[in-house]
Every structure is written in C-alpha cells, then in structure tokens.
Design an enzyme around this catalytic site. Structure first.
Site, PDB file in Angstrom:
ATOM      1  N   ARG A 165       0.854  -1.176   0.000  1.00 11.23           N
ATOM      2  CA  ARG A 165       0.000   0.000   0.000  1.00 11.23           C
ATOM      3  C   ARG A 165       0.894   1.231   0.000  1.00 11.23           C
ATOM      4  NH1 ARG A 165      -4.375   1.314   4.648  1.00 11.23           N
ATOM      5  NH2 ARG A 165      -2.522   1.746   5.844  1.00 11.23           N
TER       6      ARG A 165
ATOM      7  N   ASP B 201       5.340  -5.074   9.541  1.00 10.71           N
ATOM      8  CA  ASP B 201       6.485  -4.657  10.344  1.00 10.71           C
ATOM      9  C   ASP B 201       6.565  -5.457  11.644  1.00 10.71           C
ATOM     10  OD1 ASP B 201       7.465  -2.841   8.554  1.00 10.71           O
ATOM     11  OD2 ASP B 201       6.439  -1.114   9.437  1.00 10.71           O
TER      12      ASP B 201
ATOM     13  N   ASP C 139       1.162  -1.924  12.281  1.00 14.47           N
ATOM     14  CA  ASP C 139       1.546  -2.400  10.947  1.00 14.47           C
ATOM     15  C   ASP C 139       1.886  -3.885  11.043  1.00 14.47           C
ATOM     16  OD1 ASP C 139       3.217  -3.128   8.664  1.00 14.47           O
ATOM     17  OD2 ASP C 139       3.139  -1.000   8.168  1.00 14.47           O
TER      18      ASP C 139
ATOM     19  N   THR D 133      -0.731   7.612  -0.996  1.00 13.72           N
ATOM     20  CA  THR D 133      -2.039   7.523  -1.675  1.00 13.72           C
ATOM     21  C   THR D 133      -2.925   6.432  -1.087  1.00 13.72           C
ATOM     22  OG1 THR D 133      -1.257   5.896  -3.263  1.00 13.72           O
ATOM     23  CG2 THR D 133      -0.934   8.211  -3.851  1.00 13.72           C
TER      24      THR D 133
HETATM   25  C1  PRP Z   1      -0.893  -4.034   4.794  1.00 19.03           C
HETATM   26  C2  PRP Z   1      -1.749  -5.256   5.037  1.00 19.03           C
HETATM   27  C3  PRP Z   1      -2.647  -5.268   3.813  1.00 19.03           C
HETATM   28  C4  PRP Z   1      -2.858  -3.796   3.571  1.00 19.03           C
HETATM   29  C5  PRP Z   1      -4.220  -3.428   4.081  1.00 19.03           C
HETATM   30  O1  PRP Z   1       0.110  -4.310   3.883  1.00 19.03           O
HETATM   31  O2  PRP Z   1      -0.999  -6.440   5.199  1.00 19.03           O
HETATM   32  O3  PRP Z   1      -2.071  -5.904   2.683  1.00 19.03           O
HETATM   33  O4  PRP Z   1      -1.854  -3.095   4.291  1.00 19.03           O
HETATM   34  O5  PRP Z   1      -4.510  -2.116   3.777  1.00 19.03           O
HETATM   35  P1  PRP Z   1      -5.667  -1.703   2.759  1.00 19.03           P
HETATM   36  O6  PRP Z   1      -6.859  -2.542   3.109  1.00 19.03           O
HETATM   37  O7  PRP Z   1      -5.872  -0.249   3.058  1.00 19.03           O
HETATM   38  O8  PRP Z   1      -5.177  -1.948   1.377  1.00 19.03           O
HETATM   39  P2  PRP Z   1       1.220  -3.230   3.486  1.00 19.03           P
HETATM   40  O9  PRP Z   1       0.769  -2.424   2.318  1.00 19.03           O
HETATM   41  O10 PRP Z   1       1.642  -2.468   4.701  1.00 19.03           O
HETATM   42  O11 PRP Z   1       2.399  -4.139   2.939  1.00 19.03           O
HETATM   43  P3  PRP Z   1       3.359  -5.136   3.712  1.00 19.03           P
HETATM   44  O12 PRP Z   1       2.523  -6.328   4.136  1.00 19.03           O
HETATM   45  O13 PRP Z   1       4.363  -5.507   2.674  1.00 19.03           O
HETATM   46  O14 PRP Z   1       3.944  -4.425   4.889  1.00 19.03           O
HETATM   47  N1  URA Z   2      -2.088  -2.255   7.268  1.00 19.32           N
HETATM   48  C1  URA Z   2      -1.615  -2.634   8.483  1.00 19.32           C
HETATM   49  O1  URA Z   2      -0.654  -3.406   8.583  1.00 19.32           O
HETATM   50  N2  URA Z   2      -2.240  -2.154   9.579  1.00 19.32           N
HETATM   51  C2  URA Z   2      -3.300  -1.331   9.501  1.00 19.32           C
HETATM   52  O2  URA Z   2      -3.824  -0.932  10.551  1.00 19.32           O
HETATM   53  C3  URA Z   2      -3.766  -0.946   8.228  1.00 19.32           C
HETATM   54  C4  URA Z   2      -3.146  -1.445   7.121  1.00 19.32           C
END
Ligand code: PRP
Ligand code: URA
Length: 213
Positions: free
Chosen positions: A108, A207, A204, A112
């Site tokens: 994400r 993370d 997150d 944006t």
């Molecule tokens: C997080 C989570 C989802 C997304 C959810 O991933 O694991 O994939 O955000 O958010 P949304 O419903 O608003 O799209 P992230 O983009 O942080 O990637 P990552 O798992 O690689 O850290």
């Molecule tokens: N992605 C995450 O990992 N945590 C949130 O709260 C929202 C999006």
C-alpha cells in the site's frame, strides 16, 4: 456479546481467538510471539472457514477391516498477500498439508493508500482450485480488492478471504467490489485513522511480523 455482523462478513467468535487477538494487539508483544499468534489464529479460523468443503467417499483399510471414510474432494490453494499474509500460511498448512500456496505481491503506497502490485503466482489451472486469500489486515480494502481482481483474472472462481482484523470501510468496499467472496475475520474494529490504520487495530502487521520497525 455476539460478534457484530455485516453482509458478506463472518466474524469468527471463539474464546481462544478473542484471547489471542488481545495478545496480538498488545504493543508489548514481541515479533516472535506476534508471528506465532498470527499463525495460531489463522489455524483456529480454518476450522470454521472450511466447514463447507466438499468431501468424497473413500475406503480405508484399518488393522481389522475395511471401512468407509471421506477425503477432501477439492484442490485447495492458499494465497497470502505479501508480506503480512505469509504469517498466516504455516498455521493453515498444518491442518491442510496438501494445500498449494500461491503468492500475491502488493503493498500500500503510504501517501495515496493505493495498492501497488509487484508479484503474482498462483497454482494452475486456477478454476480447479478453492482459493483462500490471506491477509491479516482489511483496512481501506484496496489491497484485498486488487488481489481478488488479479485472482479472478487468472481464472479463479471460488475464493474466500480470511483476515484477522477488518475495518468497516474495508469490509464495505470489498463486499461491494466482490460480493461473491465471503470475508472471514477474527475481529471487526471501529474505524480507520487519517493514515489508513485500523483503530484500535494492532499497528503495521508486516512490520510487527518481520521486525522491520
Ligand atoms: C498491509 C496489510 C494489507 C494492507 C491493508 O500491507 O498487510 O495488505 O496493508 O490495507 P488496505 O486494506 O488499506 O489496502 P502493506 O501495504 O503495509 O504491505 P506489507 O505487508 O508488505 O507491509
Ligand atoms: N495495514 C496494516 O498493517 N495495519 C493497519 O492498521 C492498516 C493497514
């Protein structure tokens, strides 16, 4: 208190899940424990999520005689959305060892909040599989919607989405875009903050799983 309901969403209500979700939310939970909890909650959810799996009859030879048994009749594919969905795979594979595993790479964009796609590989032919899409977080819904779009473009017809924490906005957006895909969650949270994080949420997920912050 019964779990909140919403069309298209099933919140799986079980004392063990509620207990483990509370530990998952706790900011003091270490990355190692977080990983284990994500895996355990995914496994506990699997019992409910797979309730409608079709079985077929088989014959089993016990040490004493031949009897009737059943086996799962469908090929099963787990598809974690990278990165955080990876944490859910192991717990489910322990229960469904024959499951194949695909991967959808999406992140994400922090400004944006739009999903950016970087990898896609799933078992083929997709139409032959029952897909379980995995991601701990359903926030705005953008990532899950994009992942389901990609799965459908690849030919998948039978998809369920398993997340751990869902926000109202994400559930509304996802079910509007993919009314045919049931969503299962371990918790249905209050709202998103201005940065798109789920409140109360757990932070997150990627993370915390991988210790990157
Ligand atoms: C997080 C989570 C989802 C997304 C959810 O991933 O694991 O994939 O955000 O958010 P949304 O419903 O608003 O799209 P992230 O983009 O942080 O990637 P990552 O798992 O690689 O850290
Ligand atoms: N992605 C995450 O990992 N945590 C949130 O709260 C929202 C999006």
């Amino acid at each position: 208190m019964p779990p909140p309901t919403r069309p298209g969403l099933t919140v799986i209500d079980h004392p063990l899940i509620r207990h483990k979700v509370a530990l998952l939310r706790d900011a003091r939970t270490s990355s190692r424990d977080f990983k284990q909890l994500v895996s355990e909650i995914a496994a506990l959810m699997t019992y409910e999520v797979t309730r409608d799996l079709l079985t077929e009859p088989i014959e089993v030879v016990t040490p004493l005689e031949t009897t009737k048994g059943e086996q799962i009749a469908r090929k099963i594919a787990l598809v974690p959305i990278l990165r955080a969905g990876l944490g859910m795979v192991e717990g489910i594979v322990q229960l469904i060892p024959n499951a194949r595993v695909g991967h959808i790479g999406l992140y994400r964009d922090h400004k944006t909040l739009q999903p950016v796609s970087y990898y896609f590989k799933v078992p083929t032919p997709a139409a032959d599989h029952r897909f379980f899409m995995l991601d701990p977080m359903l926030a705005t819904g953008g990532s899950a919607i994009a992942a389901a779009n990609e799965l459908k473009q690849a030919g998948a017809r039978d998809i369920s989405f398993i997340c751990l924490v869902a926000a109202p906005a994400g559930v509304a957006a996802f079910t509007a875009a993919h009314a045919d895909i049931p969503v299962y969650a371990a918790a249905y949270d209050r709202e998103l903050n201005s940065l798109g994080y789920i409140l109360p949420g757990l932070g997150d997920a990627g993370d915390r799983l991988f210790g990157t912050k």
